[in-house]
Write an enzyme that holds these catalytic residues in place. Structure first.
Site, PDB file in Angstrom:
ATOM      1  N   GLU A   1      70.352  43.454  14.926  1.00 51.23           N
ATOM      2  CA  GLU A   1      71.008  44.115  15.598  1.00 51.23           C
ATOM      3  C   GLU A   1      72.513  44.237  15.305  1.00 51.23           C
ATOM      4  OE1 GLU A   1      69.551  41.640  16.779  1.00 51.23           O
ATOM      5  OE2 GLU A   1      67.888  42.323  18.262  1.00 51.23           O
TER       6      GLU A   1
ATOM      7  N   LYS B   1      74.275  41.149  15.300  1.00 57.21           N
ATOM      8  CA  LYS B   1      75.149  39.798  15.844  1.00 57.21           C
ATOM      9  C   LYS B   1      76.201  39.120  15.236  1.00 57.21           C
ATOM     10  CE  LYS B   1      70.483  38.069  16.320  1.00 57.21           C
ATOM     11  NZ  LYS B   1      70.003  39.094  16.042  1.00 57.21           N
ATOM     12  N   GLY B   2      76.019  39.052  13.797  1.00 57.35           N
ATOM     13  CA  GLY B   2      76.897  38.474  13.077  1.00 57.35           C
ATOM     14  C   GLY B   2      78.183  38.992  13.156  1.00 57.35           C
TER      15      GLY B   2
ATOM     16  N   HIS C   1      72.553  36.884   8.955  1.00 62.01           N
ATOM     17  CA  HIS C   1      73.825  37.481   9.589  1.00 62.01           C
ATOM     18  C   HIS C   1      74.917  37.923   8.460  1.00 62.01           C
ATOM     19  CE1 HIS C   1      72.527  35.312  13.287  1.00 62.01           C
ATOM     20  NE2 HIS C   1      71.915  36.172  13.125  1.00 62.01           N
TER      21      HIS C   1
ATOM     22  N   THR D   1      58.955  35.634   6.958  1.00 60.55           N
ATOM     23  CA  THR D   1      60.014  35.627   6.187  1.00 60.55           C
ATOM     24  C   THR D   1      59.707  34.572   4.978  1.00 60.55           C
ATOM     25  OG1 THR D   1      61.368  34.022   7.207  1.00 60.55           O
ATOM     26  CG2 THR D   1      61.971  36.215   7.596  1.00 60.55           C
TER      27      THR D   1
ATOM     28  N   ARG E   1      53.454  17.671  17.678  1.00 65.02           N
ATOM     29  CA  ARG E   1      53.929  16.296  17.667  1.00 65.02           C
ATOM     30  C   ARG E   1      53.754  15.316  16.322  1.00 65.02           C
ATOM     31  NH1 ARG E   1      51.642  16.504  23.077  1.00 65.02           N
ATOM     32  NH2 ARG E   1      50.046  17.679  21.904  1.00 65.02           N
TER      33      ARG E   1
ATOM     34  N   THR F   1      58.483  35.619  15.924  1.00 65.34           N
ATOM     35  CA  THR F   1      58.801  34.516  15.313  1.00 65.34           C
ATOM     36  C   THR F   1      58.377  33.379  16.236  1.00 65.34           C
ATOM     37  OG1 THR F   1      60.842  33.378  14.238  1.00 65.34           O
ATOM     38  CG2 THR F   1      61.340  34.563  16.510  1.00 65.34           C
TER      39      THR F   1
ATOM     40  N   THR G   1      65.649  38.780   3.290  1.00 68.69           N
ATOM     41  CA  THR G   1      64.454  38.760   2.199  1.00 68.69           C
ATOM     42  C   THR G   1      64.503  40.058   1.334  1.00 68.69           C
ATOM     43  OG1 THR G   1      63.335  40.098   3.956  1.00 68.69           O
ATOM     44  CG2 THR G   1      62.792  37.807   3.921  1.00 68.69           C
ATOM     45  N   GLY G   2      65.614  41.026   1.857  1.00 71.68           N
ATOM     46  CA  GLY G   2      65.760  42.280   1.067  1.00 71.68           C
ATOM     47  C   GLY G   2      64.785  43.386   1.451  1.00 71.68           C
TER      48      GLY G   2
ATOM     49  N   GLY H   1      81.563  50.535  12.187  1.00 78.56           N
ATOM     50  CA  GLY H   1      81.265  50.265  10.858  1.00 78.56           C
ATOM     51  C   GLY H   1      81.049  48.944  10.498  1.00 78.56           C
TER      52      GLY H   1
END
Ligand code: IMP
Length: 440
Positions: free
Chosen positions: A19, A21-22, A46, A134, A148, A243, A305-306, A421
């Site tokens: 989204e 986040k970075g 990110h 990924t 465990r 995930t 992963t591109g 941007g």
């Protein structure tokens, strides 16, 4: 706006990850003493642009780009030491020194090469039902944790023949070799590699929950940085196409060893359209040229992963659900400029399923896959104006302002930040919004 006691902020993805986040963490990080990651691993990507230079972070919190900010990789994260060192080295090449300000939890689980091998087998076995992971060994490492038999960072300290690490490695490597008989792995050579790993890792290892509690006691502010997004959460997402960790708010507490009252506010990050990498339903997905157009405008290719991201219109059903599950009180809307060339913009307001229109995502993944989005259509601003790099809300085209207003109405909460941007500076921060108090 929160009162002056609001110090600790969680920043979470409220869609299917990626989204932006970075960028938002990077923007707010200078106001925080600590930035802490609670879940996921180097599956995250990110991307942050600073003065035109690109930084891609996977495991290390985006706060690292600011001198003086301490970064924490919590117990809920799964750590591949090789990936961690590569990231540290890469940052050093870009002039970012992590020495003495990056800490890794002694309770975090380790990703080892057999995890990646096992993931390849399990994905291949699933055939056309594969998750589209990924391939970083994330899932199998969390499986070992729940089973465990996982190896934690603290276990790496004792590499003796009779130690816990060796016992676990022998068993785990034998299990891997029974599934993949060709090219068997040796626990002896793995432990030898871990000798070197430990020598480099040890200075960063600590009880990060204690570190955070000391910081809280000293009134230092903490930014909790999420990875992935609500719809990829193992409990609340589009299971099984998710995930393996809790990317929603509960994951912050379990993944860092802090109580819920340590989190004063939750900021949800959402793109003004939708993307997803990997398999699983995506109700608003645009296939063909419409999807290609969004992908190219938004440069929607995975930072880890591109892979090309699947693209679609804004899904207010998913975002509203994420707002609810996380207790999000304000949004950061990202990539508004990407819609500059759209004549008309659609927003999904419900999922049509037979005679019913659902306003929350159904648990049944088959049903979700059959849902058709109900759309509302708004005028775009193509040919009228552009949002690219706009830093004042009043400079946005009026159709863009109307679009933002509608997203806020449908999500039920206000936008505190609007990103126009990729650079730090291409951002509108609303004076009255949740985030303004953290901006220096
Ligand atoms: P895993 O996390 O590698 O096990 O992959 C499980 C699913 O989550 C796949 O669909 C991945 O593409 C997706 N995923 C994992 N991390 C990210 C991320 O940081 N951004 C977007 N999707 C992700």
């Amino acid at each position: 706006m929160k009162n002056s006691r609001t110090r600790h902020l969680a920043i979470l993805g409220a869609q299917w990850g990626d989204e932006g986040k970075g960028k938002i963490v990077d923007l707010l990080a200078p106001s925080f003493a600590i930035v802490a990651r609670s879940q996921g691993g180097h599956n995250a990507g990110h991307t942050v642009f600073v003065n035109g230079e690109q930084f891609i972070l996977h495991l290390i919190p985006s706060g690292i780009l600011h001198d003086g900010v301490t970064c924490v990789i919590g117990n809920g994260v799964v750590v591949d030491p090789t990936a961690l060192f590569a990231e540290i080295d890469h940052l050093a090449e870009q002039g970012i020194d992590t020495t003495g300000r990056l800490f890794v939890s002694d309770r975090a689980h380790v990703i080892l090469p057999y995890h990646r091998d096992l993931e390849a087998v399990s994905e291949a076995r699933l055939g056309n039902q594969a998750i589209g992971t990924t391939s970083r060994g994330i899932g199998p490492s969390y499986e070992d944790k729940a089973g465990r038999r996982g190896i934690r960072i603290a276990d790496l300290a004792d590499r003796s023949k009779s130690g816990r690490l060796m016992t676990l490695l022998d068993a785990n490597v034998a299990a891997r070799n029974s599934v993949i008989p060709s090219g068997p792995m040796s626990s002896r050579s793995l432990v030898a590699e871990l000798e070197t790993v430990w020598a480099r890792l040890a200075p960063m290892v600590t009880d990060t929950s204690a570190l955070l509690h000391n910081a809280l006691a000293e009134n230092k502010s903490i930014l909790f940085e999420g990875a992935q997004g609500a719809m990829l959460d193992i409990d609340h997402g589009t299971f099984p196409y998710v995930t393996s960790s809790n990317s929603t708010i509960g994951g912050v507490c379990t993944g860092l060893g802090v109580g819920p009252k340590a989190i004063d506010a939750v900021l949800g990050i959402v793109k003004v359209y939708t993307t997803r990498v990997g398999a699983g339903p995506l109700p608003t997905e645009l296939t063909g040229s419409a999807g290609d157009r969004l992908r190219e405008s938004g440069k929607e290719y995975g930072a880890s992963t591109g892979r090309p991201r699947r693209c679609g219109w804004f899904d207010s059903v998913a975002v509203k659900y994420a707002v609810q599950v996380n207790g999000i009180e304000a949004l950061a809307l990202t990539k508004l400029d990407v819609l500059d060339d759209q004549e008309k913009i659609k927003i999904c307001t419900g999922y049509r399923c037979g005679d019913n229109v659902l306003t929350t995502p159904p648990a049944d993944i088959g049903q979700l896959g059959r849902c058709e989005p109900e759309y509302e259509v708004l005028p775009g601003w193509a040919g009228v104006g552009s949002c690219a790099g706009v830093r004042l809300e009043s400079d946005l085209p009026s159709a863009a302002r109307a679009y933002i207003e509608r997203l806020e109405e449908l999500s039920g909460i206000p936008a505190a930040i609007i990103s126009t941007g990729s650079d730090r500076k291409d951002t509108i921060v609303r004076e009255s919004g949740l985030a303004s108090r953290w901006l220096k």
